[in-house]
Design a protein around this motif. Sequence first.
Motif, PDB file in Angstrom:
ATOM      1  N   GLU A  13     -22.168 -11.906   4.518  1.00 18.65           N
ATOM      2  CA  GLU A  13     -23.527 -11.501   4.400  1.00 18.65           C
ATOM      3  C   GLU A  13     -24.492 -12.351   3.546  1.00 18.65           C
ATOM      4  N   ILE A  14     -23.893 -12.602   2.070  1.00 14.01           N
ATOM      5  CA  ILE A  14     -24.478 -13.634   1.200  1.00 14.01           C
ATOM      6  C   ILE A  14     -24.748 -15.132   1.826  1.00 14.01           C
ATOM      7  N   GLN A  15     -23.669 -15.586   2.318  1.00 13.88           N
ATOM      8  CA  GLN A  15     -23.679 -16.931   3.005  1.00 13.88           C
ATOM      9  C   GLN A  15     -24.720 -16.909   4.039  1.00 13.88           C
ATOM     10  N   LYS A  16     -24.867 -15.814   4.822  1.00 12.63           N
ATOM     11  CA  LYS A  16     -26.063 -15.851   5.907  1.00 12.63           C
ATOM     12  C   LYS A  16     -27.127 -15.945   5.148  1.00 12.63           C
ATOM     13  N   ALA A  17     -27.435 -15.094   4.055  1.00 10.15           N
ATOM     14  CA  ALA A  17     -28.696 -15.135   3.508  1.00 10.15           C
ATOM     15  C   ALA A  17     -29.323 -16.774   2.937  1.00 10.15           C
ATOM     16  N   ALA A  18     -27.894 -17.257   2.520  1.00  7.17           N
ATOM     17  CA  ALA A  18     -28.051 -18.637   1.727  1.00  7.17           C
ATOM     18  C   ALA A  18     -28.694 -19.729   2.683  1.00  7.17           C
ATOM     19  N   VAL A  19     -28.187 -19.430   4.237  1.00  3.22           N
ATOM     20  CA  VAL A  19     -28.677 -20.594   5.054  1.00  3.22           C
ATOM     21  C   VAL A  19     -29.668 -20.168   5.884  1.00  3.22           C
ATOM     22  N   GLY A  20     -30.468 -18.856   5.388  1.00  2.34           N
ATOM     23  CA  GLY A  20     -31.695 -18.474   6.048  1.00  2.34           C
ATOM     24  C   GLY A  20     -31.548 -17.527   7.141  1.00  2.34           C
ATOM     25  N   THR A  21     -30.326 -17.056   7.779  1.00  2.10           N
ATOM     26  CA  THR A  21     -30.041 -16.283   8.599  1.00  2.10           C
ATOM     27  C   THR A  21     -30.406 -15.004   8.444  1.00  2.10           C
ATOM     28  N   GLU A  22     -30.984 -14.009   9.382  1.00  2.00           N
ATOM     29  CA  GLU A  22     -31.567 -12.921   9.297  1.00  2.00           C
ATOM     30  C   GLU A  22     -30.123 -11.799   8.967  1.00  2.00           C
ATOM     31  N   THR A  23     -30.110 -11.049   7.730  1.00  3.52           N
ATOM     32  CA  THR A  23     -29.308 -10.411   7.302  1.00  3.52           C
ATOM     33  C   THR A  23     -28.979  -9.029   7.881  1.00  3.52           C
ATOM     34  N   GLN A  24     -28.103  -8.130   7.825  1.00 10.12           N
ATOM     35  CA  GLN A  24     -27.674  -6.896   8.229  1.00 10.12           C
ATOM     36  C   GLN A  24     -27.939  -6.072   6.927  1.00 10.12           C
ATOM     37  N   GLU A  25     -27.501  -4.771   7.274  1.00 10.51           N
ATOM     38  CA  GLU A  25     -27.585  -3.829   6.288  1.00 10.51           C
ATOM     39  C   GLU A  25     -26.069  -3.618   5.588  1.00 10.51           C
ATOM     40  N   VAL A  26     -25.523  -4.659   4.849  1.00  5.34           N
ATOM     41  CA  VAL A  26     -24.440  -4.628   4.275  1.00  5.34           C
ATOM     42  C   VAL A  26     -24.599  -4.082   2.728  1.00  5.34           C
ATOM     43  N   PRO A  27     -24.002  -2.828   2.506  1.00  6.39           N
ATOM     44  CA  PRO A  27     -24.446  -2.523   1.157  1.00  6.39           C
ATOM     45  C   PRO A  27     -23.582  -3.160   0.044  1.00  6.39           C
ATOM     46  N   PHE A  28     -24.166  -3.543  -1.092  1.00  3.55           N
ATOM     47  CA  PHE A  28     -23.762  -4.244  -2.267  1.00  3.55           C
ATOM     48  C   PHE A  28     -23.655  -3.126  -3.431  1.00  3.55           C
ATOM     49  N   PHE A 281     -24.657 -17.749  11.504  1.00  3.99           N
ATOM     50  CA  PHE A 281     -25.005 -18.781  10.759  1.00  3.99           C
ATOM     51  C   PHE A 281     -26.346 -19.431  11.251  1.00  3.99           C
ATOM     52  N   GLY A 282     -26.876 -18.764  12.617  1.00  3.81           N
ATOM     53  CA  GLY A 282     -28.125 -19.313  13.101  1.00  3.81           C
ATOM     54  C   GLY A 282     -28.057 -20.455  13.859  1.00  3.81           C
ATOM     55  N   MET A 283     -26.805 -20.916  14.101  1.00  3.37           N
ATOM     56  CA  MET A 283     -26.645 -22.206  15.221  1.00  3.37           C
ATOM     57  C   MET A 283     -27.185 -21.894  16.583  1.00  3.37           C
ATOM     58  N   THR A 284     -27.863 -22.698  17.086  1.00  5.39           N
ATOM     59  CA  THR A 284     -28.068 -22.575  18.504  1.00  5.39           C
ATOM     60  C   THR A 284     -26.957 -22.703  19.370  1.00  5.39           C
ATOM     61  N   ASP A 285     -27.232 -21.788  20.618  1.00  7.33           N
ATOM     62  CA  ASP A 285     -26.064 -21.688  21.556  1.00  7.33           C
ATOM     63  C   ASP A 285     -25.827 -22.865  22.631  1.00  7.33           C
ATOM     64  N   LYS A 286     -26.961 -23.505  22.394  1.00  5.04           N
ATOM     65  CA  LYS A 286     -26.999 -25.040  23.163  1.00  5.04           C
ATOM     66  C   LYS A 286     -25.450 -25.736  23.130  1.00  5.04           C
ATOM     67  N   ALA A 287     -24.955 -25.744  21.833  1.00  4.22           N
ATOM     68  CA  ALA A 287     -23.864 -26.062  21.539  1.00  4.22           C
ATOM     69  C   ALA A 287     -22.677 -25.964  22.578  1.00  4.22           C
ATOM     70  N   LEU A 288     -22.827 -24.775  23.241  1.00  7.98           N
ATOM     71  CA  LEU A 288     -21.508 -24.224  24.101  1.00  7.98           C
ATOM     72  C   LEU A 288     -21.768 -25.013  25.315  1.00  7.98           C
ATOM     73  N   ALA A 289     -22.751 -25.582  25.521  1.00  9.32           N
ATOM     74  CA  ALA A 289     -23.120 -26.246  26.919  1.00  9.32           C
ATOM     75  C   ALA A 289     -22.859 -25.092  28.076  1.00  9.32           C
ATOM     76  N   GLY A 290     -23.275 -24.042  28.042  1.00  9.54           N
ATOM     77  CA  GLY A 290     -23.112 -23.152  29.290  1.00  9.54           C
ATOM     78  C   GLY A 290     -21.875 -22.311  29.125  1.00  9.54           C
ATOM     79  N   ARG A 291     -20.972 -22.700  28.158  1.00 12.88           N
ATOM     80  CA  ARG A 291     -19.810 -21.923  28.049  1.00 12.88           C
ATOM     81  C   ARG A 291     -20.124 -20.386  27.250  1.00 12.88           C
ATOM     82  N   ALA A 292     -19.298 -19.317  27.672  1.00 12.77           N
ATOM     83  CA  ALA A 292     -19.571 -17.998  27.195  1.00 12.77           C
ATOM     84  C   ALA A 292     -19.124 -17.911  25.925  1.00 12.77           C
ATOM     85  N   ARG A 293     -19.690 -17.080  25.156  1.00 14.39           N
ATOM     86  CA  ARG A 293     -19.567 -17.014  23.547  1.00 14.39           C
ATOM     87  C   ARG A 293     -18.146 -16.220  23.472  1.00 14.39           C
TER      88      ARG A 293
END
Length: 414
Positions: A13-28, A281-293
């Motif tokens: 969660e902290i690493q997500k915040a560090a790269v600017g990704t929307e965070t969740q409600e993880v308690p600290f 970490f907010g990466m685009t899913d274009k990298a999967l080139a149509g593959r399912a997550r």
Amino acid sequence: MNERETLIRQFIEIQKAAVGTETQEVPFDDADWDMLIWLSKRNKCGLLINNAVNKDPKHFCIKDETLKKWNEDSRMEFVKALNMFNEFKRVMESFDNNGIESVILKGYALAALYPGIFQRYSSDLDIKLNPKDKNKVRKLLTEDLGFIWIEADSKENVDIYYNQKLAIEAHFTLWEDYEGENIDILRAEKLDDPSTLIEVEVTGGLKVKTLGITEHLILQMFHIIKHYILEGIESRYFCDIAFYVNRYLDEIDYSRFWTTFEKMHFDDFCVIYFTECIKHFGMTDKALAGRARRLPDDELAFLNDIVFLGKRDINDRADYSLLGILSPYVNGGKKTAESKNGRMIQALFPSVKDIDKKYSYCKKYHLLLPVAWIHRAIRTIFFKLTKGGKVYGAGKKLKESEYRIKMMKNVGIK
């Protein structure tokens, strides 16, 4: 959630915040900040995470005295990173002045993608150099620039140099000393072809030469897979891949990338790894080139393995040194035996093809293979006696290799 799971969720969660990704409600509320700070340093993203926490310390429920101490440590880390960068510039200038062509692998070519170049730092600098310059490089680094050549840790195709400010891995091939079907596949891609090299600006007009865009992504993912197999990887690599793909989104040849990893049978791992980068970490899913997550069979086990760098015991500081046992997974072709006993026999008595290049005499004279087995055993005992807890003994190596095989199967490496 148990204590370990809570710690992992908080760290991600902290690493997500560090790269600017929307965070969740993880308690600290009851976060173990001593452990979280230690993990941030171990994963080589201490400055990145420290910066994120400083932006909203109340949200992360960190005590003022804890943050103050961490900030002091981070300033020291920053100074160390700055000294390393200045030394890097000195080395690069010397290479240029002496007509030595160099290509930066990962390192500062990726640091340029971060909010600040010192938020991505490494313990060493990877540079690809021309084999014809090997002696020239050694003379320049040791005689002119004051580095020490660490012969014991160097390989046939990688020289290790060190001074008080910087460690250098001088690569004379992209694949170190690895050989096999997978290396042949990568070699055919000609990732370091001079016509594909590009320049990237690191900072303040300083430019470095690095691999082409698709070529560098292929190298990064192979590097990640190699280390995941042999010892475990840092969570910092999630940031590397997410920043890289998002930056070069429309310039990556996804067809070439996926074809290369399909040939090596590492495509399932790439899908899983990319899915985690997309999810957290907010990466685009274009990298999967149509593959399912796709997520790992056991996602928590995967994240735990990464956050703790492949170690099950946080007090374990030994080098894995599992190359002799698990190299077939990296090299491709022959796999390890199906049974645990079979893998033990392979580990203790490797074939001429699989034994390390340190025992190359038996590769030429096959009758000397038993001699190489004895030589290898004596060398293992010697290192255990002289380095103690810094290296694994034979039994521990076998035990940890079984754990790594379990982790590989979890993410589609078979």
